[in-house]
Enzyme design. Structure first.
Site, short mmCIF file in Angstrom:
data_model
loop_
_atom_site.label_atom_id
_atom_site.label_comp_id
_atom_site.label_asym_id
_atom_site.label_seq_id
_atom_site.Cartn_x
_atom_site.Cartn_y
_atom_site.Cartn_z
N ASN A 174 71.86 49.67 72.31
CA ASN A 174 72.87 49.38 73.25
C ASN A 174 74.01 48.44 72.52
O ASN A 174 74.06 48.45 71.29
CB ASN A 174 72.11 48.38 74.33
CG ASN A 174 71.57 47.11 73.67
OD1 ASN A 174 72.07 46.52 72.62
ND2 ASN A 174 70.30 46.59 74.35
N ARG A 175 74.92 48.10 73.10
CA ARG A 175 76.11 47.54 72.64
C ARG A 175 75.76 46.48 71.66
O ARG A 175 76.19 46.08 70.58
CB ARG A 175 77.28 46.94 73.67
CG ARG A 175 78.47 46.72 73.10
CD ARG A 175 79.39 46.21 73.88
NE ARG A 175 79.30 46.72 75.36
CZ ARG A 175 80.29 47.45 76.18
NH1 ARG A 175 81.36 47.90 75.63
NH2 ARG A 175 79.58 47.52 77.50
N GLU A 177 72.66 45.67 70.40
CA GLU A 177 72.00 46.03 69.07
C GLU A 177 72.93 46.79 67.96
O GLU A 177 72.64 46.48 66.89
CB GLU A 177 71.21 47.25 69.46
CG GLU A 177 69.92 46.43 70.48
CD GLU A 177 69.18 47.46 71.38
OE1 GLU A 177 68.14 46.99 72.26
OE2 GLU A 177 69.56 48.52 71.49
N ASP A 240 65.59 54.31 78.29
CA ASP A 240 64.52 55.18 77.76
C ASP A 240 64.57 56.57 78.74
O ASP A 240 64.45 57.55 77.78
CB ASP A 240 63.29 54.63 78.48
CG ASP A 240 62.69 53.23 77.79
OD1 ASP A 240 63.15 52.92 76.80
OD2 ASP A 240 61.81 52.52 78.41
#
Length: 456
Positions: A174-175, A177, A240
């Site tokens: 995600n952003r 991470e 997921d």
């Protein structure tokens, strides 16, 4: 001190973290072997049971007698429409990192499964600063290298340590991470994804953006896919679902744009469920069939039945069906009144084929995609499904509503499903049109206007 008082309580168990990634892949039709470390405790045994029920191969599960299985608990309050509101999350962490011997056992289990594998998915959901997860840097690097030597693509995702998966063909983050990879904060998601791919760390990088969609970067360009407009019941598991659908699409030969778009469709379905419930292949096919129309509300009858099974005890379910061709104010009023009779309104639409078989050639005037989009846009409609049969009897049998509502001049005994709903203590309600416009009147008026005559 805040106090939560449980009036109605339901406890559900589901695979979380990497287990949900594996289950999501299996639900879309893949054959999946789950390799992980669990404790010799009730939670570890439950993981094996849930994985088996999800059709996962559990022969590669490694049991560590000295390790406590991590359990993540959420207290969710349900609103009138079934939407879940997360109040508290309680994490019972594993306590200590697995021993070298346990990691070696896991490595051997994975190595034994590599021959014949189409892909390896490494899902690192360790959120602890002490790195208590199984995929320590040495093991992550070793697994990536072993797979690459065999020509097997590696897909990776990581909550806190994406840097340790350098060499994986496809990285999902995600952003937040992505920022942990040390990239400039002022860069947009697309630039971040492309830069990671261009630097040779990965062939593709997909950054999930929540309600904004997702972006996949390659060395050659960026593919930005906007999110579908949906009602978010629970965002858990959306990433997921996106990873699973995108990965399988890529393995089937889809290009990055097509694969990411399919992943965004899967995520749109996942946010419509409470908790982590994998998206199935029929659900995804159904959403793609209608071009994303009705996302968040549209489900095939079987999937919708599973959703309603979890709501029936606390929600009064109202069902109505029809062609809803040339949607007009009479339809709006019927659906508004139907919704007022219960807590959830389900609308079953005759497909184009069913409409044609019932009404004859030339019908429907509006195709099923347009009709799904119109019905789903109404705030007082909670769920939509489409059926191909002449009547909705099989849909009613699966959904088991408390009330069936019909509009027009029907007599209760003429309503399809009357015996079924009444046998369960429900009832049929007929709402008269009271002289309002009908589709047939509209069609006659349109034909008369095109002929230059006055309608009757």
């Amino acid at each position: 001190m805040p106090v939560l008082r449980a009036v109605e309580e339901r406890v559900e168990h589901a695979l979380g973290a990497a287990g949900n990634v594996a289950a999501s892949l299996a639900a879309l039709g893949a054959q999946v072997a789950l390799a992980a470390v669990v404790g010799a405790d009730d939670a570890g045994r439950r993981i094996a049971e849930l994985a088996g029920a999800a059709r996962l191969d559990v022969d590669s599960l490694v049991t560590d007698p000295d390790r406590r299985t991590g359990v993540f608990s959420r207290i969710v309050l349900h609103g009138a429409t079934g939407a879940g509101h997360h109040q508290i999350r309680v994490d019972r962490e594993v306590g200590a990192a697995p021993s070298a011997a346990v990691r070696a056992s896991l490595e051997q289990a994975v190595d034994a499964r590599l021959d014949g594998a189409d892909a390896v998915v490494l899902a690192d959901y360790d959120e602890t600063a002490r790195r208590l997860g199984v995929l320590a840097p040495d093991l992550a690097g070793a697994l990536v290298e072993r797979a690459r030597r065999r020509g097997i693509p590696v897909v990776a995702t990581s909550r806190r340590h994406p840097e340790q998966f350098a060499g994986a063909e496809h990285l999902f983050v995600n952003r937040e991470e992505a920022r942990r990879l040390g990239l400039p904060a002022e860069q947009g998601a697309g630039a971040l994804a492309r830069r990671l791919a261009a630097e040779g760390r990965h062939g593709l990088v997909t950054i999930t953006l929540g309600g904004e969609g997702a972006v996949t970067g390659t060395a050659d360009g960026v593919h930005e896919i906007p999110a579908l407009p949906v009602r978010v019941v629970d965002p858990c598991g959306a990433g997921d679902a996106l990873l699973a659908a995108t990965t399988l699409a890529r393995l089937a030969g889809a290009d990055p744009d097509e694969a990411t778009r399919l992943g965004v469709h899967a995520a749109a379905l996942a946010v419509g469920f409470v908790g982590t419930r994998p998206v199935t292949a029929p659900e995804l096919v159904n959403l793609v069939r209608f071009g994303g129309a009705g996302a968040g509300k549209l489900h095939d009858p079987e999937s919708l039945g599973r959703i309603l099974d979890g709501l029936r005890g606390s929600h009064r379910i109202v069902f109505t069906n029809g062609f809803f061709d040339l949607f007009h104010s009479g339809h709006v009023e019927l659906l508004r009144q139907a919704r007022a009779l219960g807590d959830l309104l389900v609308v079953a639409l005759n497909s184009d084929r069913s409409t044609r078989e019932n009404k004859g050639e030339g019908r429907p005037v509006l195709g099923e995609r347009e009709r799904v989009e119109i019905i789903s846009s109404l705030e007082f409609v909670d769920y939509v499904t489409v059926f191909d049969e002449l009547t909705p009897i099989n849909v009613i049998r699966r959904l088991r509503p408390h009330l069936i509502v019909k509009g027009g001049s029907y007599r209760p005994e003429e309503v399809v499903g009357k015996d079924l709903v009444e046998s369960r203590g429900g009832r049929v309600v007929v709402i008269p049109y009271a002289g309002r416009v009908t589709t047939e009147k509209l069609i006659r008026s349109i034909k008369a206007a095109s002929d230059g005559t006055r309608p009757e």
